[in-house]
Design a protein around this motif. Sequence first.
Motif, PDB file in Angstrom:
ATOM      1  N   VAL A  90       0.870  -1.181   0.000  1.00  0.00           N
ATOM      2  CA  VAL A  90       0.000   0.000   0.000  1.00  0.00           C
ATOM      3  C   VAL A  90       0.905   1.228   0.000  1.00  0.00           C
ATOM      4  CG1 VAL A  90      -1.862   1.224   1.164  1.00  0.00           C
ATOM      5  CG2 VAL A  90      -1.745  -1.287   1.281  1.00  0.00           C
ATOM      6  N   ASP A  91       0.921   1.936  -1.102  1.00  0.00           N
ATOM      7  CA  ASP A  91       1.843   3.061  -1.293  1.00  0.00           C
ATOM      8  C   ASP A  91       1.153   4.373  -0.920  1.00  0.00           C
ATOM      9  OD1 ASP A  91       3.703   4.916  -2.044  1.00  0.00           O
ATOM     10  OD2 ASP A  91       3.638   4.460  -4.182  1.00  0.00           O
ATOM     11  N   CYS A  92       1.612   4.982   0.148  1.00  0.00           N
ATOM     12  CA  CYS A  92       1.038   6.237   0.628  1.00  0.00           C
ATOM     13  C   CYS A  92       1.885   7.447   0.210  1.00  0.00           C
ATOM     14  CB  CYS A  92       0.894   6.199   2.146  1.00  0.00           C
ATOM     15  SG  CYS A  92      -0.222   4.910   2.751  1.00  0.00           S
ATOM     16  N   SER A  93       2.578   7.322  -0.900  1.00  0.00           N
ATOM     17  CA  SER A  93       3.476   8.399  -1.327  1.00  0.00           C
ATOM     18  C   SER A  93       2.739   9.645  -1.783  1.00  0.00           C
ATOM     19  CB  SER A  93       4.390   7.895  -2.451  1.00  0.00           C
ATOM     20  OG  SER A  93       5.227   6.853  -1.999  1.00  0.00           O
ATOM     21  N   SER A  94       1.428   9.564  -1.967  1.00  0.00           N
ATOM     22  CA  SER A  94       0.645  10.762  -2.310  1.00  0.00           C
ATOM     23  C   SER A  94       0.280  11.585  -1.080  1.00  0.00           C
ATOM     24  CB  SER A  94      -0.635  10.366  -3.059  1.00  0.00           C
ATOM     25  OG  SER A  94      -0.347   9.843  -4.337  1.00  0.00           O
ATOM     26  N   PHE A  95       0.584  11.059   0.115  1.00  0.00           N
ATOM     27  CA  PHE A  95       0.216  11.749   1.351  1.00  0.00           C
ATOM     28  C   PHE A  95       1.266  12.809   1.702  1.00  0.00           C
ATOM     29  CE2 PHE A  95      -2.529   8.267   3.556  1.00  0.00           C
ATOM     30  CZ  PHE A  95      -3.289   8.148   2.407  1.00  0.00           C
ATOM     31  N   ARG A  96       0.771  13.945   2.173  1.00  0.00           N
ATOM     32  CA  ARG A  96       1.666  14.969   2.709  1.00  0.00           C
ATOM     33  C   ARG A  96       2.212  14.518   4.068  1.00  0.00           C
ATOM     34  NH1 ARG A  96      -2.887  18.317   1.654  1.00  0.00           N
ATOM     35  NH2 ARG A  96      -3.065  18.458   3.924  1.00  0.00           N
ATOM     36  N   ASP A  97       3.187  15.248   4.569  1.00  0.00           N
ATOM     37  CA  ASP A  97       3.829  14.878   5.834  1.00  0.00           C
ATOM     38  C   ASP A  97       2.819  14.722   6.965  1.00  0.00           C
ATOM     39  OD1 ASP A  97       6.260  14.928   4.577  1.00  0.00           O
ATOM     40  OD2 ASP A  97       6.895  16.850   5.406  1.00  0.00           O
ATOM     41  N   ALA A 133       1.028  -7.647   4.418  1.00  0.00           N
ATOM     42  CA  ALA A 133       0.946  -6.355   3.750  1.00  0.00           C
ATOM     43  C   ALA A 133       2.095  -5.459   4.199  1.00  0.00           C
ATOM     44  CB  ALA A 133      -0.391  -5.680   4.044  1.00  0.00           C
ATOM     45  N   VAL A 134       2.497  -4.561   3.319  1.00  0.00           N
ATOM     46  CA  VAL A 134       3.482  -3.527   3.615  1.00  0.00           C
ATOM     47  C   VAL A 134       2.845  -2.185   3.282  1.00  0.00           C
ATOM     48  CG1 VAL A 134       5.746  -2.549   3.058  1.00  0.00           C
ATOM     49  CG2 VAL A 134       5.440  -5.037   3.101  1.00  0.00           C
ATOM     50  N   VAL A 135       2.764  -1.317   4.256  1.00  0.00           N
ATOM     51  CA  VAL A 135       2.237   0.033   4.055  1.00  0.00           C
ATOM     52  C   VAL A 135       3.437   0.974   4.122  1.00  0.00           C
ATOM     53  CG1 VAL A 135       0.623   1.792   4.866  1.00  0.00           C
ATOM     54  CG2 VAL A 135       0.078  -0.650   5.153  1.00  0.00           C
ATOM     55  N   PHE A 136       3.639   1.749   3.088  1.00  0.00           N
ATOM     56  CA  PHE A 136       4.865   2.543   3.035  1.00  0.00           C
ATOM     57  C   PHE A 136       4.615   3.904   2.396  1.00  0.00           C
ATOM     58  CE2 PHE A 136       4.700   0.761  -1.174  1.00  0.00           C
ATOM     59  CZ  PHE A 136       5.323   1.684  -1.991  1.00  0.00           C
ATOM     60  N   ARG A 137       5.600   4.763   2.577  1.00  0.00           N
ATOM     61  CA  ARG A 137       5.622   6.075   1.911  1.00  0.00           C
ATOM     62  C   ARG A 137       7.046   6.358   1.460  1.00  0.00           C
ATOM     63  NH1 ARG A 137       6.380  11.807   4.086  1.00  0.00           N
ATOM     64  NH2 ARG A 137       5.231  13.193   2.691  1.00  0.00           N
ATOM     65  N   ALA A 138       7.193   6.690   0.178  1.00  0.00           N
ATOM     66  CA  ALA A 138       8.498   7.035  -0.387  1.00  0.00           C
ATOM     67  C   ALA A 138       8.565   8.529  -0.632  1.00  0.00           C
ATOM     68  CB  ALA A 138       8.715   6.285  -1.696  1.00  0.00           C
ATOM     69  N   ARG A 139       9.742   9.072  -0.438  1.00  0.00           N
ATOM     70  CA  ARG A 139      10.021  10.463  -0.778  1.00  0.00           C
ATOM     71  C   ARG A 139      11.103  10.488  -1.857  1.00  0.00           C
ATOM     72  NH1 ARG A 139       6.843  13.945  -0.711  1.00  0.00           N
ATOM     73  NH2 ARG A 139       8.333  15.613  -0.312  1.00  0.00           N
ATOM     74  N   PRO A 140      11.089  11.505  -2.695  1.00  0.00           N
ATOM     75  CA  PRO A 140      12.034  11.508  -3.813  1.00  0.00           C
ATOM     76  C   PRO A 140      13.503  11.609  -3.417  1.00  0.00           C
ATOM     77  CG  PRO A 140      10.761  13.553  -3.733  1.00  0.00           C
ATOM     78  CD  PRO A 140      10.115  12.602  -2.787  1.00  0.00           C
ATOM     79  N   ASP A 141      13.777  11.924  -2.163  1.00  0.00           N
ATOM     80  CA  ASP A 141      15.175  11.916  -1.723  1.00  0.00           C
ATOM     81  C   ASP A 141      15.657  10.507  -1.393  1.00  0.00           C
ATOM     82  OD1 ASP A 141      13.896  11.366   0.660  1.00  0.00           O
ATOM     83  OD2 ASP A 141      14.645  13.119   1.731  1.00  0.00           O
ATOM     84  N   GLY A 142      14.785   9.515  -1.574  1.00  0.00           N
ATOM     85  CA  GLY A 142      15.141   8.128  -1.340  1.00  0.00           C
ATOM     86  C   GLY A 142      14.712   7.585   0.008  1.00  0.00           C
ATOM     87  N   ARG A 143      14.206   8.441   0.891  1.00  0.00           N
ATOM     88  CA  ARG A 143      13.776   7.967   2.209  1.00  0.00           C
ATOM     89  C   ARG A 143      12.455   7.213   2.080  1.00  0.00           C
ATOM     90  NH1 ARG A 143      11.996  11.592   7.505  1.00  0.00           N
ATOM     91  NH2 ARG A 143      11.991   9.862   8.994  1.00  0.00           N
ATOM     92  N   ILE A 144      12.395   6.032   2.692  1.00  0.00           N
ATOM     93  CA  ILE A 144      11.188   5.213   2.643  1.00  0.00           C
ATOM     94  C   ILE A 144      10.879   4.720   4.050  1.00  0.00           C
ATOM     95  CG2 ILE A 144      10.136   3.106   1.724  1.00  0.00           C
ATOM     96  CD1 ILE A 144      11.948   3.451  -0.733  1.00  0.00           C
ATOM     97  N   GLU A 145       9.678   5.006   4.499  1.00  0.00           N
ATOM     98  CA  GLU A 145       9.198   4.547   5.806  1.00  0.00           C
ATOM     99  C   GLU A 145       8.092   3.526   5.582  1.00  0.00           C
ATOM    100  OE1 GLU A 145       9.697   8.280   8.792  1.00  0.00           O
ATOM    101  OE2 GLU A 145       8.053   8.455   7.346  1.00  0.00           O
ATOM    102  N   ALA A 146       8.001   2.541   6.487  1.00  0.00           N
ATOM    103  CA  ALA A 146       7.015   1.485   6.274  1.00  0.00           C
ATOM    104  C   ALA A 146       6.683   0.782   7.574  1.00  0.00           C
ATOM    105  CB  ALA A 146       7.543   0.470   5.265  1.00  0.00           C
ATOM    106  N   TYR A 147       5.519   0.142   7.577  1.00  0.00           N
ATOM    107  CA  TYR A 147       5.194  -0.819   8.618  1.00  0.00           C
ATOM    108  C   TYR A 147       4.565  -2.032   7.948  1.00  0.00           C
ATOM    109  CZ  TYR A 147       0.234   0.712   8.498  1.00  0.00           C
ATOM    110  OH  TYR A 147      -1.055   1.007   8.119  1.00  0.00           O
ATOM    111  N   GLY A 148       4.655  -3.167   8.612  1.00  0.00           N
ATOM    112  CA  GLY A 148       4.138  -4.404   8.062  1.00  0.00           C
ATOM    113  C   GLY A 148       2.975  -4.940   8.858  1.00  0.00           C
ATOM    114  N   LYS A 149       2.162  -5.734   8.198  1.00  0.00           N
ATOM    115  CA  LYS A 149       1.064  -6.451   8.842  1.00  0.00           C
ATOM    116  C   LYS A 149       1.135  -7.915   8.412  1.00  0.00           C
ATOM    117  CE  LYS A 149      -1.157  -3.118  11.044  1.00  0.00           C
ATOM    118  NZ  LYS A 149      -1.388  -3.135  12.501  1.00  0.00           N
ATOM    119  N   GLY A 150       1.182  -8.789   9.403  1.00  0.00           N
ATOM    120  CA  GLY A 150       1.158 -10.215   9.098  1.00  0.00           C
ATOM    121  C   GLY A 150       2.457 -10.789   8.594  1.00  0.00           C
ATOM    122  N   SER A 151       3.589 -10.299   9.045  1.00  0.00           N
ATOM    123  CA  SER A 151       4.909 -10.848   8.692  1.00  0.00           C
ATOM    124  C   SER A 151       5.115 -10.965   7.185  1.00  0.00           C
ATOM    125  CB  SER A 151       5.104 -12.224   9.344  1.00  0.00           C
ATOM    126  OG  SER A 151       4.996 -12.147  10.740  1.00  0.00           O
TER     127      SER A 151
END
Length: 333
Positions: free
Chosen positions: A279-286, A304-322
Amino acid sequence: MARPLRFRRSLQSWSVERLHRDLFRPLDDALGARCSTPWYRPPGGYEARRFDMDNGDTALFIWDDEEAYWLGNTQTPEALWRTEKYTFDEVPYPVARWAQRELLAELHEAEPWLAAYPHLSWFFLPVFCSKDGRDTTRAFFRDHAAGFPDATREEACGFYEALLHTGVLDEYRYVMASKLGTSDRLDPVRMSATMSEFTVAHLLTRAGYEITPEIEVTTGHSIDYRAEKDGTGTLVEVTRPLPPTRRAANTAVAAVKETARTKTSGQLAKHGGGITLFVDCSSFRDDEWARVRGEKPSVGHRPAVVFRARPDGRIEAYGKGSPPVELDDVEWF
């Protein structure tokens, strides 16, 4: 809606005289056209001409004693109607290389800012120069930062330039570039969702996975990727929530849940299992992403992997269900 740019191959005999009679004159009568020598010399043994139409369309024609190839984002002259179509990878390499040099030079003349991103330009050339999609696809990168909020064009294009520079998607160029679309109607939402597939490809390949896109399954659907590493693999499906400012769901958490619910109650439910949902949340603001970070909502599917990418290469994420994927350089929380 026209498809991405492809060659037409003719096995008939061609000459300059026939070219003017069967190609140039019909184009000139219909659209107003100019026939000239190409900007770059064709490969050895071939002759070539380019056609520039008054409405901005372009076509290239190259031939030798055995075959001829037509490539254009304009109407096809009747003499070529019953010819087969081929992608850049399906024609002789010297022909493809010459045609791409010609079109890339034209693209960078029309959009000088794209010259700083040679791999992005090359990869998306089949849609950047397509009949109906050339204006919309260019505008998506130029004016909409490829779907990243609060980012500059340079930051967004730099992100995807670095991804495409690795060459991991070159084998699937036509399939992946085609997903961006060839519509004359600009749809940043759909295009942003397409770019999520590129971002996930970046995550997986950077972690050492080999990926194959568009995996057909028994339900008749196609899953976005198969990812394999060290003899094991998983199917991967990607979805991208609209930010709450662009949808009925008025919170970021609700947006994530509703988007995932749509995917899991349809396509994934029919498949039955064995798929990791990204689930890519890269359209979300800070501030919107901060709310998702704080709550880490379930998405109705595991793993599942829920994440957000920023164009500087930083990617944050959390997982559900290993999730059965190990991702490098991701900040898990």
